[in-house]
Design a protein around this motif. Sequence first.
Motif, short mmCIF file in Angstrom:
data_model
loop_
_atom_site.label_atom_id
_atom_site.label_comp_id
_atom_site.label_asym_id
_atom_site.label_seq_id
_atom_site.Cartn_x
_atom_site.Cartn_y
_atom_site.Cartn_z
N SER A 180 -5.41 -1.63 -7.89
CA SER A 180 -6.15 -2.23 -6.78
C SER A 180 -5.46 -3.48 -6.27
N ALA A 227 -3.66 -7.68 1.98
CA ALA A 227 -4.33 -7.31 3.23
C ALA A 227 -4.97 -8.53 3.87
N GLN A 276 -8.76 -5.57 5.93
CA GLN A 276 -9.46 -5.29 4.70
C GLN A 276 -10.13 -3.92 4.73
N TYR A 282 -7.36 2.79 -0.11
CA TYR A 282 -7.19 2.73 -1.56
C TYR A 282 -8.22 3.61 -2.27
N THR A 311 -4.27 -3.85 -2.33
CA THR A 311 -5.13 -4.60 -1.40
C THR A 311 -4.89 -6.10 -1.39
N VAL A 347 -7.39 -0.98 4.56
CA VAL A 347 -6.64 -0.98 3.31
C VAL A 347 -7.55 -0.61 2.13
N SER A 348 -8.74 -1.22 2.08
CA SER A 348 -9.66 -0.91 0.98
C SER A 348 -10.14 0.54 1.05
N LEU A 394 0.83 -1.20 0.00
CA LEU A 394 0.00 0.00 0.00
C LEU A 394 0.87 1.25 0.00
#
Length: 552
Positions: free
Chosen positions: A413, A420, A425, A432, A417, A428-429, A299
């Motif tokens: 993406s 993760a 999740q 993003y 991710t 991190v999502s 990330l």
Amino acid sequence: MSSFVTGRTGSLEPWEEEYARGLSPLLASLSHGQRLMILFSIGLVTAIEVSNRLSINVLLPDLQGNVAGSSDQVSWVIILYNLGFLCSLAVSYWMTRVLGARRHLFLSIALYASGAFGCFLSAHSLGSLLVSRAIMGFGGGAFLVRTVILLKLMFPGKARVAALSWLYVELYCFAVAYPTAMGWISDTLRWNYAFLLDFPFLAIGSFLIWKYLPPGFFFLRSEKSYVDAWGAGLLIAALGSMQIALSRGERDLWFQSPFISAFLVVALVCFAGFLWWDWRADNPAPVLHLRTLWRQAPLRASLAITTVVGAMLGAGLFVLPQYLRNVQDYSAAQTGGFVSAYTAGLGIGMLLGLRYALPRLGGPKMVALGACMMCAACINFIYIWTPSTPTWLLALSTFLQGFSMGQLLLGASSISTSQATVFEQNDVSTSYFFVRQLGNTFGVTAATVLFDRRQTLHSARLVDVANRLDPTTQSTLAQYSTLIARNGGASSDPSLGAVQIFQSNVITQSRLLAYIDIYFGLAVLSVAVLCLILLTRPQTAPVSVQPIFPES
């Protein structure tokens, strides 16, 4: 904790342990059919938000005329939506933990619908339209990220690829049809009526969510719910101040204006304060969990790539309809057809990439492939764009641009991710999508500023070259005068009409050259993405993650 993740070393923070302990019981009770219906339900409202966000660019020329706004002012229709979207992302995890997934979705749908209805009522008021767009963005910001997070939690392992493929199909079926439908409504009725198209699908989605998404909390709820008001406030203040400064800087001569200088200082101070506040170890519920995110090497490596990709997505979608409406003179419905070709390419590119390219190439190579394709697509537009480019060539080129962007988005993406773990999740999502949408906002702002600057430059040069002593200018004016004298009637003024036609052609040509300059900038950004891939060398080796519930 070993029942969730293997291969993870180091102690966990209290909120992570709570997340892992309380995650599985409710999800384990869901059958495979229930999970699919939940995915379809929340995917429906997400498809409406994504489709509207992609299609709004088709309406901007009509909207600009009705509210009597400049191109800079109308760009805020997108910018304020993006800012509301970002603010919603910043607090979405906290709202889910406090309200529960279902209540949070219902609240978001209500806010989004309220904003959409406000846009419908704002046919001639720029101020109320911008407020409505901000509300709409705050409501819509929760849909996509919550859908992606719930999908990853409900469908572990190999089932995730199939579920994600079905989600893409649902999203892009709407995204392909929506631009043309909204353009047709704008041509037939008025642009503001296009916002009413959302409501039947929002009603159906709300009913399905109420019926299939179980009440309660997907996470163990603490007795005391913390609200990071300082973190959220500092982040929102930094984003708002920075956006105002960047949008108005070119017109107000940047640091020569005390107004712009003050907003830049406020943005820097608030952002520094946010970083310090969010990073503190004694902050029980930070907005973005920066301490956790910093442990994610992929990330960290992909932040710049994601920002640039988001900027390319926003700028490209903003400029393409402007060219089609202002240079080619297509109607809103016809422009919507081109945007539909773009979204069709985007959806097909992401589906094919997910199924075939990504498993073989990995995230970094996917980004490199997408960057090369995007650079070629932008160069193609630079050479084919004229005031009379054939429709079939424009449609094919638009499709290829969308296909190229699909590879870029999927690769970025994956880098961000893919590694993760279950309890990471959410952060991190969310991060993003936050960074990508931030890049999208900056991309629209940069395109607007660059367009004003380059159009002014090209207009001045064209007028300077086309002076009265130039024989080509004299011949052109004479041809226009003859045409008007032959077809304009006895009351026409051939000389004045010839000058007006010539002036219109200068404006059209200067706009075309400004749009070409922006796409040249997008080609440069594609090369920059390639350089970032080489410099950061992000790795996307798979992490061993065990299912958090038994397969049904």
